[in-house]
Design a protein around this motif. Structure first.
Motif, PDB file in Angstrom:
ATOM      1  N   THR A 113       0.500  -1.359  -0.030  1.00 49.00           N
ATOM      2  CA  THR A 113      -0.039  -0.391  -0.374  1.00 49.00           C
ATOM      3  C   THR A 113       1.360   1.051  -0.044  1.00 49.00           C
ATOM      4  N   TYR A 114       0.442   2.369  -1.105  1.00 46.11           N
ATOM      5  CA  TYR A 114       1.611   3.482  -0.773  1.00 46.11           C
ATOM      6  C   TYR A 114       0.797   4.234  -0.083  1.00 46.11           C
ATOM      7  N   LYS A 115      -0.268   3.676   0.896  1.00 46.29           N
ATOM      8  CA  LYS A 115      -0.989   5.133   2.088  1.00 46.29           C
ATOM      9  C   LYS A 115      -1.009   4.096   3.399  1.00 46.29           C
ATOM     10  N   LYS A 116      -0.505   4.547   4.231  1.00 41.45           N
ATOM     11  CA  LYS A 116      -0.409   4.389   5.406  1.00 41.45           C
ATOM     12  C   LYS A 116      -1.613   3.511   6.066  1.00 41.45           C
ATOM     13  N   ASN A 117      -1.642   2.656   6.177  1.00 45.06           N
ATOM     14  CA  ASN A 117      -3.593   2.107   7.530  1.00 45.06           C
ATOM     15  C   ASN A 117      -3.062   0.888   8.173  1.00 45.06           C
ATOM     16  N   PRO A 118      -3.537   1.392   9.423  1.00 38.25           N
ATOM     17  CA  PRO A 118      -3.047   0.531  10.502  1.00 38.25           C
ATOM     18  C   PRO A 118      -3.826  -0.792  10.321  1.00 38.25           C
ATOM     19  N   LEU A 125       2.690  -4.499   2.858  1.00 38.69           N
ATOM     20  CA  LEU A 125       3.726  -3.258   3.406  1.00 38.69           C
ATOM     21  C   LEU A 125       3.145  -2.048   3.154  1.00 38.69           C
ATOM     22  N   HIS A 126       3.438  -1.818   4.026  1.00 40.53           N
ATOM     23  CA  HIS A 126       3.496   0.778   3.807  1.00 40.53           C
ATOM     24  C   HIS A 126       4.980   0.462   2.411  1.00 40.53           C
ATOM     25  N   TYR A 127       5.150   0.997   1.755  1.00 42.61           N
ATOM     26  CA  TYR A 127       5.589   0.798   1.169  1.00 42.61           C
ATOM     27  C   TYR A 127       5.465   2.712   0.047  1.00 42.61           C
ATOM     28  N   PHE A 128       6.432   3.894   0.057  1.00 43.96           N
ATOM     29  CA  PHE A 128       7.099   4.874   0.194  1.00 43.96           C
ATOM     30  C   PHE A 128       7.886   5.803  -1.012  1.00 43.96           C
ATOM     31  N   TYR A 129       8.351   4.443  -1.721  1.00 42.12           N
ATOM     32  CA  TYR A 129       9.093   5.055  -2.704  1.00 42.12           C
ATOM     33  C   TYR A 129       8.102   4.813  -4.114  1.00 42.12           C
ATOM     34  N   SER A 130       8.449   5.864  -5.117  1.00 40.53           N
ATOM     35  CA  SER A 130       8.532   6.611  -6.197  1.00 40.53           C
ATOM     36  C   SER A 130       8.654   5.135  -7.004  1.00 40.53           C
ATOM     37  N   TYR A 170       3.950 -10.970 -12.958  1.00 42.75           N
ATOM     38  CA  TYR A 170       2.864  -9.481 -13.161  1.00 42.75           C
ATOM     39  C   TYR A 170       2.804  -8.750 -12.079  1.00 42.75           C
ATOM     40  N   TRP A 171       3.021  -7.240 -12.429  1.00 44.55           N
ATOM     41  CA  TRP A 171       2.434  -6.569 -11.077  1.00 44.55           C
ATOM     42  C   TRP A 171       1.039  -5.832 -11.637  1.00 44.55           C
ATOM     43  N   SER A 172      -0.168  -5.391 -10.491  1.00 42.30           N
ATOM     44  CA  SER A 172      -1.443  -5.094 -10.560  1.00 42.30           C
ATOM     45  C   SER A 172      -1.138  -3.687  -9.845  1.00 42.30           C
ATOM     46  N   PHE A 173      -1.671  -2.351 -10.729  1.00 42.54           N
ATOM     47  CA  PHE A 173      -1.681  -0.912  -9.999  1.00 42.54           C
ATOM     48  C   PHE A 173      -2.688  -0.265  -9.482  1.00 42.54           C
ATOM     49  N   LYS A 174      -3.267  -0.041  -7.821  1.00 43.22           N
ATOM     50  CA  LYS A 174      -4.998  -0.097  -8.679  1.00 43.22           C
ATOM     51  C   LYS A 174      -4.723   1.028  -7.378  1.00 43.22           C
ATOM     52  N   LYS A 175      -4.501   2.391  -7.770  1.00 42.07           N
ATOM     53  CA  LYS A 175      -5.125   3.457  -5.945  1.00 42.07           C
ATOM     54  C   LYS A 175      -3.888   3.537  -5.620  1.00 42.07           C
TER      55      LYS A 175
END
Length: 254
Positions: A113-118, A125-130, A170-175
């Motif tokens: 997830t790009y957005k931290k969520n408890p 995994l919270h991932y914050f790199y572009s 493969y990778w999947s990206f959704k928001k």
């Protein structure tokens, strides 16, 4: 008679699937509960061995028992098991069928997830790199061109060979959520987590596609892949395929 069990589990509080001394494992917990309910020692053999902290949305295991198992047994078993494990069904198979060796393929997914969520903390995994999504998918397709995954195998592994056949990657990206999917006939110890770590390095542009290919060919010897393994809690075993003719009877379901 031989029976298959189909189960799901949250691996957070387990030291992996395989039974070990003095630590809690998924296999050991299920064996204990089955043995108590069936009033005899029961040994189970799983379709694979997930690492400590890894989860399963679908796992199979087999065990032998001389009597029929009735539908109310599944209800009793799930009451006895901890909340982190649920057996979805039990079914009889032919006596020679093996949960590990007869599996056709296994599929894993790793969630980010790009957005931290408890509420995602233990399973994503919270991932914050572009990341460069196109390069990551390009690198993931390259995996299917190779068979020897020795470089992505944990050191001191007891594997007789490191040959794996990858069917999709493969990778999947959704928001705010993205995930990696990989299917193969077999996987080496920690192989998926090492691969994902390197693919993320491609996405972060720490290495380029040519360097990734050199890693696959064991030519990039100065690449410190030990720093590129992702933690276990975002990894799920999601699907295991078997031949359609392995069972005799309808599944026992709650």
């Amino acid at each position: 008679m031989r029976f298959f069990i189909e189960l799901i589990y949250n691996g957070k509080n387990f030291h992996g699937w395989q039974i070990q001394k003095k630590v809690k494992t998924v296999e050991g917990t299920i064996e204990y509960c089955l043995s108590k309910l069936l009033k005899k020692p029961i040994n189970i053999i799983g379709a694979g061995r997930t690492d400590a902290g890894v989860h399963a949305k679908q796992m199979f295991a087999h065990f032998d028992y001389e009597n029929q198992i009735h539908s109310d047994f599944l209800y009793k078993l799930n009451i006895f098991l901890p909340n982190s494990i649920r057996v979805n069904n039990i079914f009889q198979v032919k006596n020679y069928v093996h949960a590990r060796f007869d599996a056709i393929s296994r599929t894993y997914k790793y969630f980010f997830t790009y957005k931290k969520n408890p509420f995602y903390h233990d399973v994503c995994l919270h991932y914050f790199y572009s990341l460069d999504h196109k390069k990551m998918n390009k690198a993931s397709k390259i995996l299917m061109d190779y068979k020897d995954f020795s470089f992505f195998c944990k050191k001191n592994s007891s594997n007789k060979n490191n040959i794996c056949h990858i069917y999709q990657s493969y990778w999947s990206f959704k928001k705010n959520i993205f995930y990696f999917t990989i299917e193969a006939n077999r996987f080496l110890r920690s192989m998926v987590r090492f691969i994902i770590g390197s693919l993320l390095d491609v996405g972060r542009k720490k290495i380029d596609i040519d360097e990734f290919i050199k890693i696959m060919q064991f030519k990039k010897i100065n690449y410190d892949y030990s720093k590129s393994i992702v933690p276990p809690y975002g990894l799920f075993l999601t699907k295991i395929l078997y031949p359609e003719d392995i069972f005799y009877e309808e599944k026992i379901e709650e």
